[in-house]
Motif scaffolding. Structure first.
Motif, PDB file in Angstrom:
ATOM      1  N   LEU A 289      -0.329  15.249  13.950  1.00 53.88           N
ATOM      2  CA  LEU A 289       0.767  14.594  13.249  1.00 53.88           C
ATOM      3  C   LEU A 289       0.954  13.063  13.791  1.00 53.88           C
ATOM      4  O   LEU A 289       1.302  12.057  12.822  1.00 53.88           O
ATOM      5  N   TYR A 290       0.728  12.806  15.033  1.00 54.83           N
ATOM      6  CA  TYR A 290       0.743  11.436  15.558  1.00 54.83           C
ATOM      7  C   TYR A 290      -0.207  10.412  14.697  1.00 54.83           C
ATOM      8  O   TYR A 290       0.274   9.539  14.420  1.00 54.83           O
ATOM      9  N   TYR A 291      -1.425  10.955  14.912  1.00 52.98           N
ATOM     10  CA  TYR A 291      -2.451  10.120  14.209  1.00 52.98           C
ATOM     11  C   TYR A 291      -2.180   9.839  12.815  1.00 52.98           C
ATOM     12  O   TYR A 291      -2.522   9.010  12.405  1.00 52.98           O
ATOM     13  N   ARG A 292      -1.837  10.982  12.022  1.00 50.65           N
ATOM     14  CA  ARG A 292      -1.474  10.754  10.744  1.00 50.65           C
ATOM     15  C   ARG A 292      -0.463   9.987  10.181  1.00 50.65           C
ATOM     16  O   ARG A 292      -0.534   9.188   9.467  1.00 50.65           O
ATOM     17  N   LEU A 293       0.567   9.966  11.174  1.00 51.84           N
ATOM     18  CA  LEU A 293       1.770   9.133  10.838  1.00 51.84           C
ATOM     19  C   LEU A 293       1.469   7.554  11.389  1.00 51.84           C
ATOM     20  O   LEU A 293       1.856   6.400  10.714  1.00 51.84           O
ATOM     21  N   SER A 294       0.635   7.214  12.370  1.00 50.51           N
ATOM     22  CA  SER A 294       0.551   6.088  12.813  1.00 50.51           C
ATOM     23  C   SER A 294      -0.660   5.498  12.176  1.00 50.51           C
ATOM     24  O   SER A 294      -1.319   4.690  12.906  1.00 50.51           O
ATOM     25  N   THR A 295      -0.811   5.489  11.131  1.00 49.93           N
ATOM     26  CA  THR A 295      -1.881   4.781  10.211  1.00 49.93           C
ATOM     27  C   THR A 295      -1.771   3.127  10.368  1.00 49.93           C
ATOM     28  O   THR A 295      -2.697   2.579  10.731  1.00 49.93           O
ATOM     29  N   VAL A 296      -0.478   2.914  10.271  1.00 51.22           N
ATOM     30  CA  VAL A 296       0.154   1.283  10.455  1.00 51.22           C
ATOM     31  C   VAL A 296       1.220   1.399  11.503  1.00 51.22           C
ATOM     32  O   VAL A 296       2.166   1.771  11.035  1.00 51.22           O
ATOM     33  N   PRO A 297       1.021   1.039  12.612  1.00 50.77           N
ATOM     34  CA  PRO A 297       2.023   0.686  13.664  1.00 50.77           C
ATOM     35  C   PRO A 297       2.775  -0.529  13.516  1.00 50.77           C
ATOM     36  O   PRO A 297       2.148  -1.601  13.355  1.00 50.77           O
TER      37      PRO A 297
ATOM     38  N   GLU B 131      -0.835  15.281   4.261  1.00 51.05           N
ATOM     39  CA  GLU B 131      -2.056  15.444   3.987  1.00 51.05           C
ATOM     40  C   GLU B 131      -2.567  15.579   2.375  1.00 51.05           C
ATOM     41  O   GLU B 131      -3.588  15.104   2.061  1.00 51.05           O
ATOM     42  N   ASN B 132      -1.616  16.471   1.961  1.00 54.55           N
ATOM     43  CA  ASN B 132      -1.818  16.832   0.376  1.00 54.55           C
ATOM     44  C   ASN B 132      -0.801  16.721  -0.517  1.00 54.55           C
ATOM     45  O   ASN B 132      -0.739  17.030  -1.703  1.00 54.55           O
TER      46      ASN B 132
ATOM     47  N   ALA C 195       4.737  20.793  11.577  1.00 54.91           N
ATOM     48  CA  ALA C 195       3.605  21.408  10.818  1.00 54.91           C
ATOM     49  C   ALA C 195       3.670  21.315   9.436  1.00 54.91           C
ATOM     50  O   ALA C 195       2.809  20.918   8.584  1.00 54.91           O
ATOM     51  N   ARG C 196       5.098  21.463   8.945  1.00 57.17           N
ATOM     52  CA  ARG C 196       5.115  21.431   7.292  1.00 57.17           C
ATOM     53  C   ARG C 196       5.179  19.840   7.004  1.00 57.17           C
ATOM     54  O   ARG C 196       4.695  19.709   5.978  1.00 57.17           O
ATOM     55  N   LEU C 197       5.785  18.899   7.660  1.00 61.26           N
ATOM     56  CA  LEU C 197       5.447  17.532   7.526  1.00 61.26           C
ATOM     57  C   LEU C 197       3.810  17.302   7.563  1.00 61.26           C
ATOM     58  O   LEU C 197       3.565  16.370   6.532  1.00 61.26           O
TER      59      LEU C 197
ATOM     60  N   THR D 176       1.027  -1.222   0.124  1.00 54.72           N
ATOM     61  CA  THR D 176       0.009   0.022   0.156  1.00 54.72           C
ATOM     62  C   THR D 176       0.890   1.248  -0.032  1.00 54.72           C
ATOM     63  O   THR D 176       2.112   1.212  -0.156  1.00 54.72           O
ATOM     64  N   ASP D 177       0.142   2.615  -0.110  1.00 54.59           N
ATOM     65  CA  ASP D 177       1.126   3.725   0.091  1.00 54.59           C
ATOM     66  C   ASP D 177       0.715   4.141   1.511  1.00 54.59           C
ATOM     67  O   ASP D 177       0.960   5.505   1.796  1.00 54.59           O
ATOM     68  N   MET D 178       0.284   3.484   2.474  1.00 54.83           N
ATOM     69  CA  MET D 178      -0.107   3.953   3.774  1.00 54.83           C
ATOM     70  C   MET D 178       1.240   4.485   4.263  1.00 54.83           C
ATOM     71  O   MET D 178       2.172   3.824   4.418  1.00 54.83           O
ATOM     72  N   THR D 179       0.989   5.431   5.408  1.00 52.90           N
ATOM     73  CA  THR D 179       2.241   5.688   6.320  1.00 52.90           C
ATOM     74  C   THR D 179       2.193   4.991   7.310  1.00 52.90           C
ATOM     75  O   THR D 179       1.256   4.460   7.992  1.00 52.90           O
ATOM     76  N   VAL D 180       3.625   4.629   7.580  1.00 51.49           N
ATOM     77  CA  VAL D 180       3.908   3.749   8.719  1.00 51.49           C
ATOM     78  C   VAL D 180       4.768   4.346   9.828  1.00 51.49           C
ATOM     79  O   VAL D 180       5.686   5.133   9.685  1.00 51.49           O
TER      80      VAL D 180
END
Length: 428
Positions: free
Chosen positions: A173-181, A133-134, A126-128, A36-40
């Motif tokens: 940012l934490y919740y955006r990064l930890s899509t798949v832990p 997101e987009n 914040a920039r990350l 996938t392209d999910m963030t890990v």
């Protein structure tokens, strides 16, 4: 149910050693999310091997032909991390003599691994977040929006929930990064993997340096398994290589010997270990390390001397001179041991360890029996034998010390000292 045979091929490909269930679970998750392209977000203690999982994710993904860049966020100064990640325009700050692409531009279509993500400054976080997101970011000193299709894999050895509570990490940012832990277990939770990794590291060292590999006794293996290894795989590798370098003889390590090396790597508070900064040896070795190294080296030399003397005892008296002459270098090494002569005064081991390190009464080998010589047999006094050898060499070379020293395999300076020691000046 995990397919161990399939996971074994992944472990072999990426050089991962071990069969602990938590480790196999982490590998399985990494393989599944790779497609996938999910963030890990990879979590685990320092030295546990988190970067290996980022490589698994990239190499098994459709991005495998794109760029892969690993960035240690804790190693980049706060003032330059934005420029490193997002690039900058010419003249945007002092020293920016030309425009430069950042890592997110370079890895467009590939994967960027952000290690130690908890060390990233809040402004950069914040920039990350905007990139995640987009896919948009700005170069430093530019108002033009840049786009990137880089996949982000992040890692940390800190508790991000605690960092959020302290205001050091953005919750969004934490919740955006930890899509798949993915959790990488520490070495102390991996059971028999500790011995497997130790054997791997010592075997690699022996093959690289063409020496006999280190072996552990059962008691030593049990002791190794009980260690906590706060430095994890990195610490275990250092331990294995240190033993491989310093250990001599049959290279079979028992529990007592292993404990010495463990004390080097993980000193304990108390009377058993005295730590001092008053003296530091080569490459930062402390006093305790130097003393043990000296003693191990002396043990080797004493063992060699015993073997030589045994040959003398078992040989004809006519061959005694030849045997001792051929091994004169050993005598010189023991008498003039450089590390002993250069050891700073005042260094000492605890009394119980001094007793453990006595070598004089140790047998050469379990197959040898104690040899008791008759009173009229050839003398085994090293000084007498040495003096006799020097006299013969001087007579043979008509008292020309240069040639006598060459015959003896020692330096002229050493020969002069020996002549003075044995009061042989009258032979001139």
């Amino acid at each position: 149910m995990l397919d161990n045979s399939h996971l074994a091929s992944i472990k072999a490909r990426f050089g991962i050693i071990g069969n602990a269930p938590a480790l196999l679970r982490a590998i399985s998750v990494a393989e599944q999310v790779a497609a996938t392209d999910m963030t890990v977000l990879i979590t685990g203690e320092s030295g546990s091997g988190k970067e290996s999982f980022s490589k698994i994710i990239h190499s098994l993904s459709k991005r495998k032909h794109g760029a892969f860049i690993a960035v240690n966020c804790g190693a980049i100064p706060e003032g330059t991390i934005d420029s490193e990640l997002f690039g900058h325009e010419k003249g945007s700050f002092t020293g920016a003599i030309e425009a430069r692409k950042g890592y997110f531009e370079v890895t467009d279509g590939g994967t960027i691994f952000l290690d130690e993500i908890a060390e990233m400054p809040l402004g950069t976080q914040a920039r990350l977040l905007r990139v995640l997101e987009n896919g948009e970011f700005y170069r430093v000193g530019s108002s033009k929006v840049q786009k990137t299709n880089a996949r982000v894999v992040a890692a940390t050895n800190l508790n991000l929930q605690q960092a959020i509570e302290k205001g050091k990490f953005r919750e969004d940012l934490y919740y955006r990064l930890s899509t798949v832990p993915i959790y990488v277990p520490p070495l102390r939770e991996r059971g028999d993997d500790i011995e497997l990794l130790f054997r791997k590291f010592t075997t690699d060292f022996s093959e690289s340096h063409r020496v006999k590999p280190i072996m552990l006794t059962k008691e030593a293996k049990d002791l190794l398994q009980k260690q906590r290894f706060p430095g994890n795989i990195r610490q275990l590798k250092n331990l294995a290589e240190q033993i491989s370098v310093l250990e001599l003889g049959d290279r079979i390590i028992d529990e007592l010997q292993l404990q010495y090396y463990l004390d080097f790597n993980e000193p304990k508070l108390g009377n058993s270990v005295v730590k001092s900064d008053a003296f530091s040896g080569p490459e930062g070795m402390n006093e305790r390390e130097i003393l043990y190294k000296i003693l191990f080296d002396l043990k080797r030399d004493v063992t060699e001397l015993k073997k030589i003397l045994l040959k003398v005892v078992e040989s004809d008296q006519s061959k005694a001179y030849e045997i001792l002459h051929d091994n004169m270098a050993i005598f010189e090494d023991v008498r003039n041991h450089p590390e002993v002569s250069n050891t700073p005064s005042g260094l000492s081991l605890p009394v119980h360890e001094q007793e453990e390190m006595k070598y004089e009464d140790e047998p050469i080998d379990s197959n040898y029996e104690e040899v008791i010589l008759p009173a009229n047999d050839v003398t085994l006094s090293l000084e007498k034998q040495e003096k006799e050898i020097i006299i013969r060499a001087l007579k043979k070379n008509k008292n020309k010390r240069k040639y006598a020293a060459k015959d003896l395999g020692i330096s002229e300076r050493t020969l002069y000292r020996k002549i003075k020691q044995y009061d042989l000046e009258e032979m001139d």
